[in-house]
Design a protein around this motif. Structure first.
Motif, mmCIF file in Angstrom:
data_model
loop_
_atom_site.group_PDB
_atom_site.id
_atom_site.type_symbol
_atom_site.label_atom_id
_atom_site.label_comp_id
_atom_site.label_asym_id
_atom_site.label_seq_id
_atom_site.Cartn_x
_atom_site.Cartn_y
_atom_site.Cartn_z
ATOM 1 N N VAL A 1 25.803 14.092 72.115
ATOM 2 C CA VAL A 1 24.742 14.220 71.123
ATOM 3 C C VAL A 1 24.263 15.666 71.111
ATOM 4 C CG1 VAL A 1 22.866 13.514 72.669
ATOM 5 C CG2 VAL A 1 22.635 13.134 70.235
ATOM 6 N N SER A 2 23.965 16.146 69.908
ATOM 7 C CA SER A 2 23.451 17.512 69.740
ATOM 8 C C SER A 2 22.101 17.434 69.047
ATOM 9 C CB SER A 2 24.414 18.346 68.889
ATOM 10 O OG SER A 2 25.690 18.319 69.442
ATOM 11 N N PHE A 3 21.362 18.521 69.125
ATOM 12 C CA PHE A 3 19.982 18.497 68.632
ATOM 13 C C PHE A 3 19.700 19.678 67.698
ATOM 14 C CE2 PHE A 3 20.520 16.794 72.822
ATOM 15 C CZ PHE A 3 19.955 15.530 72.712
ATOM 16 N N PRO A 4 20.452 19.804 66.616
ATOM 17 C CA PRO A 4 20.215 20.958 65.742
ATOM 18 C C PRO A 4 18.833 20.901 65.095
ATOM 19 C CG PRO A 4 21.706 19.381 64.685
ATOM 20 C CD PRO A 4 21.501 18.914 66.099
ATOM 21 N N ARG A 5 18.037 21.948 65.368
ATOM 22 C CA ARG A 5 16.758 22.049 64.665
ATOM 23 C C ARG A 5 16.985 22.949 63.461
ATOM 24 N NH1 ARG A 5 12.025 23.107 69.117
ATOM 25 N NH2 ARG A 5 13.595 24.324 70.209
ATOM 26 N N LEU A 6 16.354 22.617 62.367
ATOM 27 C CA LEU A 6 16.533 23.379 61.127
ATOM 28 C C LEU A 6 16.241 24.851 61.372
ATOM 29 C CD1 LEU A 6 17.297 22.750 58.226
ATOM 30 C CD2 LEU A 6 14.886 22.344 57.731
ATOM 31 N N ARG A 7 17.188 25.716 60.975
ATOM 32 C CA ARG A 7 17.042 27.156 61.191
ATOM 33 C C ARG A 7 17.009 27.874 59.849
ATOM 34 N NH1 ARG A 7 15.265 29.873 64.585
ATOM 35 N NH2 ARG A 7 16.707 31.596 64.293
ATOM 36 N N PRO A 8 16.429 29.091 59.812
ATOM 37 C CA PRO A 8 16.437 29.848 58.558
ATOM 38 C C PRO A 8 17.868 30.134 58.090
ATOM 39 C CG PRO A 8 15.040 30.908 60.203
ATOM 40 C CD PRO A 8 15.770 29.813 60.892
ATOM 41 N N ALA A 9 18.083 30.097 56.787
ATOM 42 C CA ALA A 9 19.374 30.464 56.197
ATOM 43 C C ALA A 9 19.121 30.827 54.745
ATOM 44 C CB ALA A 9 20.371 29.307 56.291
ATOM 45 N N GLU A 10 20.102 31.492 54.124
ATOM 46 C CA GLU A 10 19.988 31.927 52.735
ATOM 47 C C GLU A 10 19.582 30.758 51.825
ATOM 48 O OE1 GLU A 10 20.419 34.985 51.744
ATOM 49 O OE2 GLU A 10 20.475 34.717 49.563
ATOM 50 N N GLY A 11 18.467 30.879 51.125
ATOM 51 C CA GLY A 11 18.084 29.936 50.077
ATOM 52 C C GLY A 11 17.692 28.541 50.536
ATOM 53 N N ILE A 12 17.336 28.363 51.797
ATOM 54 C CA ILE A 12 17.084 26.977 52.228
ATOM 55 C C ILE A 12 15.602 26.618 52.263
ATOM 56 C CG2 ILE A 12 19.165 26.990 53.672
ATOM 57 C CD1 ILE A 12 17.008 26.609 56.019
ATOM 58 N N ILE A 13 15.364 25.323 52.358
ATOM 59 C CA ILE A 13 13.999 24.792 52.408
ATOM 60 C C ILE A 13 13.360 25.042 53.775
ATOM 61 C CG2 ILE A 13 14.413 22.938 50.759
ATOM 62 C CD1 ILE A 13 14.806 21.159 53.384
ATOM 63 N N GLU A 14 12.063 24.948 53.812
ATOM 64 C CA GLU A 14 11.336 24.996 55.087
ATOM 65 C C GLU A 14 11.405 23.612 55.735
ATOM 66 O OE1 GLU A 14 9.534 27.524 56.669
ATOM 67 O OE2 GLU A 14 10.740 28.692 55.270
ATOM 68 N N PRO A 15 11.329 23.535 57.072
ATOM 69 C CA PRO A 15 11.327 22.204 57.707
ATOM 70 C C PRO A 15 10.140 21.373 57.230
ATOM 71 C CG PRO A 15 11.542 23.951 59.348
ATOM 72 C CD PRO A 15 11.270 24.625 58.039
ATOM 73 N N ASN A 16 10.369 20.101 57.008
ATOM 74 C CA ASN A 16 9.304 19.168 56.640
ATOM 75 C C ASN A 16 8.490 18.795 57.864
ATOM 76 O OD1 ASN A 16 9.006 18.489 54.027
ATOM 77 N ND2 ASN A 16 10.467 16.807 54.041
ATOM 78 N N PHE A 17 9.185 18.711 58.983
ATOM 79 C CA PHE A 17 8.565 18.274 60.229
ATOM 80 C C PHE A 17 8.887 19.304 61.305
ATOM 81 C CE2 PHE A 17 9.079 14.577 57.682
ATOM 82 C CZ PHE A 17 7.953 13.815 57.935
ATOM 83 N N ILE A 18 7.894 19.792 61.968
ATOM 84 C CA ILE A 18 8.106 20.771 63.031
ATOM 85 C C ILE A 18 8.299 20.027 64.353
ATOM 86 C CG2 ILE A 18 7.112 22.731 64.304
ATOM 87 C CD1 ILE A 18 7.753 23.388 61.394
ATOM 88 N N MET A 19 9.357 20.397 65.054
ATOM 89 C CA MET A 19 9.575 19.832 66.377
ATOM 90 C C MET A 19 9.482 20.987 67.375
ATOM 91 S SD MET A 19 12.994 18.130 67.849
ATOM 92 C CE MET A 19 12.905 16.676 68.868
ATOM 93 N N ASP A 20 8.496 20.975 68.242
ATOM 94 C CA ASP A 20 8.370 22.105 69.165
ATOM 95 C C ASP A 20 9.240 21.889 70.416
ATOM 96 O OD1 ASP A 20 6.977 20.444 70.912
ATOM 97 O OD2 ASP A 20 5.000 21.117 70.230
ATOM 98 N N ASP A 21 9.265 22.892 71.295
ATOM 99 C CA ASP A 21 10.148 22.846 72.467
ATOM 100 C C ASP A 21 9.827 21.661 73.383
ATOM 101 O OD1 ASP A 21 11.271 25.096 71.454
ATOM 102 O OD2 ASP A 21 10.638 26.454 73.061
ATOM 103 N N LYS A 22 8.537 21.331 73.464
ATOM 104 C CA LYS A 22 8.131 20.215 74.322
ATOM 105 C C LYS A 22 8.686 18.897 73.767
ATOM 106 C CE LYS A 22 3.946 18.770 76.593
ATOM 107 N NZ LYS A 22 2.526 18.654 76.473
ATOM 108 N N ASP A 23 8.602 18.754 72.449
ATOM 109 C CA ASP A 23 9.151 17.541 71.808
ATOM 110 C C ASP A 23 10.649 17.433 72.079
ATOM 111 O OD1 ASP A 23 6.705 17.009 70.622
ATOM 112 O OD2 ASP A 23 7.215 18.035 68.742
ATOM 113 N N LEU A 24 11.349 18.565 71.941
ATOM 114 C CA LEU A 24 12.809 18.526 72.116
ATOM 115 C C LEU A 24 13.167 18.202 73.571
ATOM 116 C CD1 LEU A 24 15.610 18.724 70.996
ATOM 117 C CD2 LEU A 24 15.455 21.205 71.025
#
Ligand code: SF4
Length: 385
Positions: free
Chosen positions: A256-279
């Motif tokens: 299992v992997s845990f990709p958190r949404l990262r900045p990229a060209e033309g993309i949306i902002e995360p709807n839900f923030i997951m901080d390091d403690k949550d991860l």
């Protein structure tokens, strides 16, 4: 033919979410006290009520991981072969509607990229492409694999969902594992993020791991894109998927992997923030629920988080990654799929792993164990002794 879809349809997103958020302290203490944890315990361990128990969960996660995997971290690197894509995914730099230069590596360019990875010491490569079925299809994959097979002990692949027959051909060609992320299990909003192309078919993607399992691939990697929807509900459904697959294709290994949404060209902002403690909580919950699960942390994550998560449950890590086709030597300036967060060199990351008392592992154990002549010396030197 039974697939995960029939299991998935028995669950309701809102009911699961309510259950997670209504978990009590007593539920957490009961679950943590159990020696063998089930999916209900996983739900409890990812709840807000479990947050005060994070330190205890991290200690248990460390012990279980050490017992099962030793103090080792498997090293791998992604090799992006193409950024062509016919899909529109609102969170991805390769999305069809982004006006970027498109590139698919030729045979000679693949060789150059492979040489760069070999020079860095990698023996496990993850081949990645966008979804461009006319150009980057099964024939392209088979040709690329034939070229690189002798260079790597493990070849993993993360490409568009394929048919069972195509996965069988990849298996015969030497592919060890296939990664396919559902992105989100929230079916109603899935369409909002995947507005055009084959990826907009939620059900076809949902049943992809079944086709991989039936094809006999050694390992299946799952995950959700953390940041699209409520991470707790999405992670429960990801665990439900894993639970079903493990019972159905019991000879297969899982990661299992845990990709958190990262900045990229033309993309949306995360709807839900997951901080390091949550991860960290999520990683511990996976480990406490499932001792055998491989847990992978990519360079999407920041340096500090990656340093700290090494002893807590991680079993594999990427390093020095480039997320653009040709990113290592052929065309380093081309547009990446997403910005990586941990930009340290391979040498810097292996130094950190070693300083934490862990051994970076470059070579696959499974294939080595199948060679009788090497078994004895490996047993003598095993980190599991
Ligand atoms: S996530 Fe995959 S399918 Fe979607 S736009 Fe990016 S590369 Fe294409």
């Amino acid at each position: 033919m039974t697939t995960f879809k029939s299991v998935f349809k028995q669950y309701n997103w809102n009911e699961i979410k309510s259950k997670i958020y209504q978990t009590t302290t007593k539920d957490v203490e009961n679950s943590l006290a159990k020696s063998k944890k089930n999916l209900d315990d996983f739900l409890v361990m990812i709840s807000p009520a479990a947050q005060p128990y994070l330190e205890l969960m991290a200690q248990k996660s460390h012990e279980l991981t050490k017992k099962r995997f030793g103090k080792t971290i498997q090293m791998y690197a992604p090799l992006y072969l193409s950024n062509e894509c016919q899909n529109i995914c609102t969170y991805c730099g390769f999305s069809l509607d982004n006006k970027i230069k498109r590139k698919t590596l030729s045979d000679s360019e693949i060789k150059l990229e492979v040489q760069a990875l070999k020079n860095l010491g990698f023996d496990h490569v993850l081949l990645v492409t966008g979804e461009a079925n006319y150009t980057v299809n099964i024939n392209y994959f088979l040709n690329a694999i034939a070229q690189i097979r002798k260079d790597f002990s493990i070849i993993s692949i993360e490409v568009q969902p394929l048919s069972q027959e195509e996965y069988e051909r990849l298996h015969q060609a030497g592919v060890y594992s296939v990664l396919v992320y559902q992105e989100t299990y929230h079916q109603e909003v899935y369409k909002k993020y995947h507005t055009k192309g084959k990826k907009s078919n939620f059900d076809f993607r949902l049943d992809t791991p079944d086709r991989i399992g039936k094809a006999g691939i050694h390992k299946i990697g799952l995950g959700v894109l953390l940041g699209l929807e409520d991470w707790r509900a999405d992670s429960f459904f990801n665990a439900l998927h894993l639970d079903y697959l493990q019972k159905t294709y019991w000879q297969t290994k899982y990661s299992v992997s845990f990709p958190r949404l990262r900045p990229a060209e033309g993309i949306i902002e995360p709807n839900f923030i997951m901080d390091d403690k949550d991860l960290t909580q999520l990683i511990c919950a996976y480990r406490l629920w499932n001792e055998n699960l491989e847990i992978s942390i990519s360079t999407r994550e920041n340096e500090k988080f990656r340093n700290n998560i090494i002893p807590i449950g991680t079993t594999s890590m990427s390093a020095g990654s480039k997320t653009n086709p040709g990113g290592y030597v052929v065309d380093p300036q081309s547009l990446e799929q997403f910005e990586i967060s941990d930009e340290r060199s391979v040498a810097e990351i292996t130094k950190i792993i070693t300083e934490r008392g862990y051994e970076p592992v470059w070579k696959d154990w499974d294939r080595t164990f199948s060679q009788t002549s090497k078994v004895k010396s490996l047993k003598e030197n095993s980190v599991f002794n």
